[in-house]
Scaffold this motif. Structure first.
Motif, mmCIF file in Angstrom:
data_model
loop_
_atom_site.group_PDB
_atom_site.id
_atom_site.type_symbol
_atom_site.label_atom_id
_atom_site.label_comp_id
_atom_site.label_asym_id
_atom_site.label_seq_id
_atom_site.Cartn_x
_atom_site.Cartn_y
_atom_site.Cartn_z
ATOM 1 N N UNK A 136 22.187 -0.901 11.084
ATOM 2 C CA UNK A 136 21.738 -1.619 12.293
ATOM 3 C C UNK A 136 22.889 -1.669 13.299
ATOM 4 N N UNK A 137 22.552 -1.370 14.542
ATOM 5 C CA UNK A 137 23.523 -1.552 15.626
ATOM 6 C C UNK A 137 22.885 -2.488 16.646
ATOM 7 N N UNK A 138 23.583 -3.548 16.989
ATOM 8 C CA UNK A 138 22.969 -4.538 17.889
ATOM 9 C C UNK A 138 23.994 -5.196 18.806
ATOM 10 N N UNK A 139 23.457 -5.700 19.907
ATOM 11 C CA UNK A 139 24.258 -6.476 20.856
ATOM 12 C C UNK A 139 23.851 -7.949 20.708
ATOM 13 N N UNK A 175 19.639 -14.178 21.904
ATOM 14 C CA UNK A 175 19.011 -12.914 21.483
ATOM 15 C C UNK A 175 19.992 -11.934 20.840
ATOM 16 N N UNK A 176 19.481 -11.268 19.839
ATOM 17 C CA UNK A 176 20.169 -10.106 19.262
ATOM 18 C C UNK A 176 19.229 -8.937 19.558
ATOM 19 N N UNK A 177 19.707 -7.911 20.241
ATOM 20 C CA UNK A 177 18.849 -6.750 20.501
ATOM 21 C C UNK A 177 19.554 -5.505 20.007
ATOM 22 N N UNK A 178 18.792 -4.643 19.373
ATOM 23 C CA UNK A 178 19.439 -3.447 18.862
ATOM 24 C C UNK A 178 18.441 -2.478 18.273
ATOM 25 N N UNK A 179 18.981 -1.571 17.477
ATOM 26 C CA UNK A 179 18.141 -0.596 16.789
ATOM 27 C C UNK A 179 18.547 -0.538 15.323
ATOM 28 N N UNK A 180 17.575 -0.184 14.512
ATOM 29 C CA UNK A 180 17.830 -0.047 13.075
ATOM 30 C C UNK A 180 17.353 1.319 12.616
ATOM 31 N N UNK A 224 0.853 -1.197 0.000
ATOM 32 C CA UNK A 224 0.000 0.000 0.000
ATOM 33 C C UNK A 224 0.886 1.243 0.000
ATOM 34 N N UNK A 225 0.824 1.996 -1.067
ATOM 35 C CA UNK A 225 1.676 3.186 -1.174
ATOM 36 C C UNK A 225 0.826 4.416 -1.475
ATOM 37 N N UNK A 226 1.424 5.577 -1.278
ATOM 38 C CA UNK A 226 0.739 6.852 -1.501
ATOM 39 C C UNK A 226 1.529 7.678 -2.513
ATOM 40 N N UNK A 227 0.815 8.214 -3.489
ATOM 41 C CA UNK A 227 1.495 9.034 -4.490
ATOM 42 C C UNK A 227 1.341 10.521 -4.199
ATOM 43 N N UNK A 228 0.253 10.869 -3.460
ATOM 44 C CA UNK A 228 -0.002 12.281 -3.150
ATOM 45 C C UNK A 228 0.829 12.694 -1.946
ATOM 46 N N UNK A 229 2.009 13.236 -2.184
ATOM 47 C CA UNK A 229 2.867 13.619 -1.054
ATOM 48 C C UNK A 229 3.313 15.074 -1.170
ATOM 49 N N UNK A 230 2.506 15.884 -1.881
ATOM 50 C CA UNK A 230 2.771 17.324 -1.973
ATOM 51 C C UNK A 230 4.112 17.660 -2.577
ATOM 52 N N UNK A 231 4.558 16.819 -3.497
ATOM 53 C CA UNK A 231 5.821 17.117 -4.176
ATOM 54 C C UNK A 231 7.056 16.787 -3.361
ATOM 55 N N UNK A 232 6.860 16.110 -2.221
ATOM 56 C CA UNK A 232 8.021 15.754 -1.375
ATOM 57 C C UNK A 232 8.955 14.824 -2.146
ATOM 58 N N UNK A 233 10.208 15.222 -2.250
ATOM 59 C CA UNK A 233 11.135 14.400 -3.047
ATOM 60 C C UNK A 233 12.487 14.231 -2.335
ATOM 61 N N UNK A 234 12.443 14.217 -1.017
ATOM 62 C CA UNK A 234 13.695 14.076 -0.260
ATOM 63 C C UNK A 234 13.705 12.763 0.519
ATOM 64 N N UNK A 235 14.789 12.603 1.239
ATOM 65 C CA UNK A 235 14.982 11.353 1.971
ATOM 66 C C UNK A 235 13.961 11.209 3.105
ATOM 67 N N UNK A 236 13.462 10.000 3.288
ATOM 68 C CA UNK A 236 12.604 9.666 4.432
ATOM 69 C C UNK A 236 13.413 8.725 5.335
ATOM 70 N N UNK A 237 13.485 9.082 6.610
ATOM 71 C CA UNK A 237 14.277 8.259 7.550
ATOM 72 C C UNK A 237 13.421 7.861 8.742
ATOM 73 N N UNK A 238 13.449 6.588 9.087
ATOM 74 C CA UNK A 238 12.870 6.108 10.349
ATOM 75 C C UNK A 238 14.069 5.688 11.196
ATOM 76 N N UNK A 239 14.249 6.421 12.281
ATOM 77 C CA UNK A 239 15.515 6.318 13.015
ATOM 78 C C UNK A 239 15.373 5.512 14.302
ATOM 79 N N UNK A 240 16.396 4.728 14.616
ATOM 80 C CA UNK A 240 16.506 4.050 15.923
ATOM 81 C C UNK A 240 15.284 3.183 16.267
ATOM 82 N N UNK A 241 14.882 2.338 15.354
ATOM 83 C CA UNK A 241 13.756 1.424 15.609
ATOM 84 C C UNK A 241 14.289 0.248 16.447
ATOM 85 N N UNK A 242 13.749 0.059 17.661
ATOM 86 C CA UNK A 242 14.229 -1.076 18.461
ATOM 87 C C UNK A 242 13.720 -2.401 17.883
#
Ligand SMILES: Nc1nc2c(ncn2[C@@H]2O[C@H](COP(=O)(O)OP(=O)(O)OP(=O)(O)O)[C@@H](O)[C@H]2O)c(=O)[nH]1
Ligand SMILES: [Zn+2]
Length: 244
Positions: free
Chosen positions: A199-202, A140-145, A111-129
């Motif tokens: 990804x950084x993980x322990x 276990x491997x635990x970390x963030x991506x 499911x994607x969206x094309x109407x993004x008001x002309x946004x044409x830059x990088x999208x980042x989702x940071x530090x997802x545990x």
């Protein structure tokens, strides 16, 4: 351990969790009724899980036996009161840890969206545990991506990037493959101008056993498209990820 793995997860084929009432009742009744439906056969052949009347996944007998063997081999007595229900709990826990085998993480990107008001830059989702398990020790491997992409013509709901991560993390992994799989899945499904995954993980196998070294973070990255080809774009995305 290989035998335990094989009874717990069969061939690792895709499975769909569902409630099959008649089968659950047969499995719950046990004895001769079990011939009607064998949970062990289901596990081995990658069929759907059976849900018992208590709402929990029915654990095949040989899976319980394998965990009992492991407890015994660890030095304890699986028959003592505190451990009686442990094989079932461990089995169900592993079903959850490895629930990523049940589906293709790419479905989250349909499911994607094309109407993004002309946004044409990088999208980042940071530090997802996230949590995963290493395929060498099942520890276990635990970390963030941090996951980024540069859209070409469409964007995806931001939660879906985390869903893709968890889909691959909830399998037995090495960190390098997890990183590469997440990046490739986004590339294949969204066809963006570029994808960057860091990804950084322990690793529990390094802290709880073996070398017993704490506080070490393993960092892996996968750059595709513009982030691979263009040093300044790569620098920009790493800065957005807080790694500039
Ligand atoms: N590259 C990489 N190595 C990993 C990962 N997870 C665990 N390992 C390593 O896998 C290696 C397995 O090494 P082996 O010598 O086969 O196993 P081992 O005797 O248990 O090794 P030790 O952990 O050193 O005791 C170890 O060095 C682990 O640290 C991962 O995601 N990526
Ligand atoms: Zn390990």
């Amino acid at each position: 351990m290989r035998a335990l793995w094989s009874v717990l997860f069969g061939g690792g084929a895709a499975r769909i969790r569902s409630t099959i009432a008649a089968m659950s009742r047969a499995a719950e009744r046990g004895s001769s009724q079990m011939n009607v439906y064998s949970p062990s056969l289901a596990a081995a052949s990658g069929m759907a899980d059976v849900i018992g009347e208590d709402g929990k996944v029915v654990v095949p007998t040989e899976v319980e036996d394998a965990i009992r063997t492991l407890i015994r081999w660890s030095g304890d007595e699986p028959e003592r009161e505190g451990l009686i229900d442990t094989p079932k709990r461990v089995a169900r826990a592993w079903r959850e840890y490895c629930s990523g085998y049940a589906s293709d993480p790419g479905v989250h990107l349909s499911r994607t969206f094309e109407e993004v008001g002309g946004y044409d830059s990088v999208v980042v989702l940071r530090d997802i545990p996230f949590q995963s398990h290493c395929e060498h020790h099942m520890a276990p491997i635990t970390g963030t991506a941090s996951i980024a992409y540069l859209p070409r013509d469409r964007v995806v709901g931001i939660s879906k990037l985390a869903r893709v991560l968890h889909g691959f993390a909830q399998r037995l992994q090495v960190q390098e493959r997890l990183t590469a799989e997440v990046a490739q899945c986004i590339q294949d499904n969204l066809n963006p101008r570029g994808v960057a995954v860091v990804i950084e993980a322990q690793h529990g196998c390094m802290t709880g056993r073996g070398v017993k070294t704490h506080g070490v973070g393993m960092v892996t990255s996968r750059m595709l498209g513009c982030f691979l080809d263009d040093a300044s774009t790569r620098k920009e995305v790493l800065a957005l990820m807080g790694r500039g």
